[in-house]
Design a protein around this motif. Structure first.
Motif, mmCIF file in Angstrom:
data_model
loop_
_atom_site.group_PDB
_atom_site.id
_atom_site.type_symbol
_atom_site.label_atom_id
_atom_site.label_comp_id
_atom_site.label_asym_id
_atom_site.label_seq_id
_atom_site.Cartn_x
_atom_site.Cartn_y
_atom_site.Cartn_z
ATOM 1 N N ALA A 1 0.784 39.601 -106.399
ATOM 2 C CA ALA A 1 1.657 39.718 -105.346
ATOM 3 C C ALA A 1 1.026 39.843 -104.244
ATOM 4 C CB ALA A 1 2.284 41.382 -105.549
ATOM 5 N N ALA A 2 -0.408 40.407 -103.829
ATOM 6 C CA ALA A 2 -1.154 40.090 -102.827
ATOM 7 C C ALA A 2 -1.271 38.866 -102.126
ATOM 8 C CB ALA A 2 -2.580 41.016 -103.066
ATOM 9 N N LYS A 3 -1.215 37.783 -102.818
ATOM 10 C CA LYS A 3 -1.237 36.474 -102.229
ATOM 11 C C LYS A 3 0.190 35.842 -101.791
ATOM 12 C CE LYS A 3 -5.031 35.566 -105.352
ATOM 13 N NZ LYS A 3 -5.582 34.404 -106.579
ATOM 14 N N LEU A 4 1.131 36.362 -102.278
ATOM 15 C CA LEU A 4 2.538 36.106 -101.659
ATOM 16 C C LEU A 4 2.632 36.450 -100.169
ATOM 17 C CD1 LEU A 4 4.943 37.275 -104.486
ATOM 18 C CD2 LEU A 4 4.070 34.969 -104.116
ATOM 19 N N GLY A 5 3.288 35.370 -99.461
ATOM 20 C CA GLY A 5 3.446 35.531 -98.070
ATOM 21 C C GLY A 5 2.168 35.152 -97.139
ATOM 22 N N HIS A 6 1.132 34.634 -97.842
ATOM 23 C CA HIS A 6 -0.431 34.168 -97.361
ATOM 24 C C HIS A 6 -0.537 32.765 -97.402
ATOM 25 C CE1 HIS A 6 -1.371 38.246 -96.245
ATOM 26 N NE2 HIS A 6 -0.802 38.554 -97.557
ATOM 27 N N THR A 7 -1.372 32.255 -96.370
ATOM 28 C CA THR A 7 -1.744 30.892 -96.857
ATOM 29 C C THR A 7 -3.219 30.673 -96.904
ATOM 30 O OG1 THR A 7 -1.513 30.169 -94.386
ATOM 31 C CG2 THR A 7 0.401 29.739 -96.037
ATOM 32 N N GLU B 1 4.919 43.038 -110.369
ATOM 33 C CA GLU B 1 6.012 43.939 -109.948
ATOM 34 C C GLU B 1 6.105 44.504 -108.582
ATOM 35 O OE1 GLU B 1 6.340 47.056 -112.681
ATOM 36 O OE2 GLU B 1 4.392 47.851 -112.451
ATOM 37 N N THR B 2 4.993 44.454 -107.791
ATOM 38 C CA THR B 2 4.768 45.083 -106.509
ATOM 39 C C THR B 2 4.993 43.990 -105.443
ATOM 40 O OG1 THR B 2 2.302 44.589 -106.422
ATOM 41 C CG2 THR B 2 2.861 46.500 -107.380
ATOM 42 N N ALA B 3 5.603 42.735 -106.042
ATOM 43 C CA ALA B 3 5.685 41.908 -104.936
ATOM 44 C C ALA B 3 6.874 42.127 -103.973
ATOM 45 C CB ALA B 3 5.943 40.331 -105.581
ATOM 46 N N ALA B 4 6.617 41.731 -102.746
ATOM 47 C CA ALA B 4 7.678 42.282 -101.772
ATOM 48 C C ALA B 4 9.102 41.381 -101.962
ATOM 49 C CB ALA B 4 7.359 42.018 -100.436
ATOM 50 N N GLU B 5 10.159 41.957 -101.977
ATOM 51 C CA GLU B 5 11.395 41.412 -102.326
ATOM 52 C C GLU B 5 11.798 40.554 -101.227
ATOM 53 O OE1 GLU B 5 13.559 41.657 -104.482
ATOM 54 O OE2 GLU B 5 12.575 43.230 -105.814
ATOM 55 N N GLU B 6 11.322 40.743 -100.058
ATOM 56 C CA GLU B 6 11.559 39.709 -98.875
ATOM 57 C C GLU B 6 10.914 38.240 -99.261
ATOM 58 O OE1 GLU B 6 11.035 39.421 -94.148
ATOM 59 O OE2 GLU B 6 10.126 41.034 -95.207
ATOM 60 N N ALA C 1 13.041 32.487 -103.949
ATOM 61 C CA ALA C 1 14.372 32.142 -104.769
ATOM 62 C C ALA C 1 15.325 31.315 -104.157
ATOM 63 C CB ALA C 1 14.937 33.562 -105.384
ATOM 64 N N ALA C 2 15.429 31.393 -102.909
ATOM 65 C CA ALA C 2 16.250 30.574 -102.097
ATOM 66 C C ALA C 2 15.908 29.100 -101.854
ATOM 67 C CB ALA C 2 16.300 31.177 -100.640
ATOM 68 N N ALA C 3 14.436 28.943 -102.006
ATOM 69 C CA ALA C 3 13.975 27.449 -102.315
ATOM 70 C C ALA C 3 14.215 26.958 -103.476
ATOM 71 C CB ALA C 3 12.459 27.589 -101.852
ATOM 72 N N GLY C 4 14.772 27.831 -104.442
ATOM 73 C CA GLY C 4 15.063 27.091 -105.762
ATOM 74 C C GLY C 4 14.056 27.600 -106.733
ATOM 75 N N VAL C 5 13.293 28.528 -106.561
ATOM 76 C CA VAL C 5 12.117 29.057 -107.529
ATOM 77 C C VAL C 5 12.512 29.994 -108.363
ATOM 78 C CG1 VAL C 5 9.585 29.640 -107.750
ATOM 79 C CG2 VAL C 5 10.471 28.163 -105.885
ATOM 80 N N VAL C 6 12.458 30.085 -109.550
ATOM 81 C CA VAL C 6 12.642 31.422 -110.475
ATOM 82 C C VAL C 6 11.408 32.109 -110.430
ATOM 83 C CG1 VAL C 6 13.158 31.935 -112.918
ATOM 84 C CG2 VAL C 6 14.023 29.714 -112.039
ATOM 85 N N VAL C 7 11.797 33.208 -109.986
ATOM 86 C CA VAL C 7 10.841 34.130 -109.720
ATOM 87 C C VAL C 7 10.890 35.364 -110.873
ATOM 88 C CG1 VAL C 7 9.616 36.191 -108.193
ATOM 89 C CG2 VAL C 7 10.630 33.967 -107.302
ATOM 90 N N ARG C 8 9.562 35.551 -111.497
ATOM 91 C CA ARG C 8 9.594 36.477 -112.415
ATOM 92 C C ARG C 8 8.467 37.723 -112.193
ATOM 93 N NH1 ARG C 8 11.598 35.075 -117.706
ATOM 94 N NH2 ARG C 8 12.727 33.317 -118.143
#
Length: 260
Positions: A216-222, A240-245, A251-258
């Motif tokens: 989760a720590a890598k989400l939202g970063h580049t 499970e700690t991934a931010a809902e935002e 998900a809005a970009a069409g990606v299935v997030v698990r």
């Protein structure tokens, strides 16, 4: 490059803490690091020697200076034990998404190494893009193991360069399991290393389905090198700690997030 030999998870966390502190400050003394970590100065000196062997820092009398830029990835040996339980949960979820008989190209990195271990007893064809994962699968009785060509990056043992890309271009896979250094809904999937990014792109181009794996720590970063747009991914498996935002934007970009 030598491997860091670590006796415990506590030791792993202390090495990471030292690495980040020295990288942030540029240089720190042994006494400062002992105060920061609560370890003895003798222990800190041993830790600094281990990190120096990895090329993370340079020792000087009484302390150490960082050899890592802020945008660089910590060495494989440090990352391999970090968040291991989370990586194993992610790997088990990915293994459950792969059917017997599938052909899989498996990216380099510590999470993908755990995916290799989760596939060890499955009837699948796997091309691992690192020697770590190839070694993990070398004795698997039901796995058909394909090993690409390429140049091996020290420490990471990731296979890169024209030979690796040519191996990927010659094949077509059911699934690509891709690690990342950053994943952002707008900036896409990114990597620290340019050669690594080129191999990831080749793996994606040769695959029918793309599953990205990330903590989760890598989400939202580049990171530095662009690999693929978020919309090029079919699924992302994270913890499970991934931010809902951020997961909502994926998900809005069409990606299935698990989340696991």
């Amino acid at each position: 490059m030598k491997s860091v030999q670590i006796g415990s998870m506590a030791g792993t966390e202390r090495l990471r803490q030292i690495t980040e502190a020295v990288r942030s400050a540029g240089r720190l003394g042994v006494a400062e690091l002992a105060a920061l970590t609560g370890a003895s100065e003798m222990t800190i000196r041993r830790d600094l020697e281990a990190l120096a062997a990895q090329g993370v820092l340079e020792r000087y009398r009484g302390g150490a200076r960082s050899l890592l830029l802020r945008g660089e990835e910590p060495p494989f040996a440090l990352r391999a034990q970090d968040g291991l339980e989370v990586k194993r949960r992610i790997a088990a979820e990915v293994a459950g998404l792969i059917a017997d008989g599938e052909s899989v190209v498996l990216d380099s990195g510590t999470t993908c190494l755990e995916v290799a271990r989760a596939l060890e007893h499955r009837r699948v064809t796997v091309m691992p893009l690192s020697l770590h994962a190839a070694n993990a699968l070398s004795g698997a009785p039901q796995v058909t193991l394909l090993v690409p060509g390429g140049r091996s990056r020290p420490g990471e043992l990731a296979l890169t360069g024209p030979l690796a890309q040519a191996s990927l271009a010659a094949l077509r896979f059911d699934t690509a399991v891709i690690g990342c250094c950053g994943l952002d809904s707008a900036g896409g999937l990114t990597a620290y290393d340019l050669d690594d990014a080129a191999v990831k792109r080749a793996a994606i181009a040769s695959s029918r389905r793309v599953i990205a794996v990330t903590e989760a720590a890598k989400l939202g970063h580049t990171a530095l090198a662009f690999v693929a747009a978020a919309s090029d991914l079919d699924a992302v498996v994270t913890d499970e700690t991934a931010a809902e935002e951020e997961t909502g934007r994926l998900a809005a970009a069409g990606v299935v997030v698990r989340k696991v």
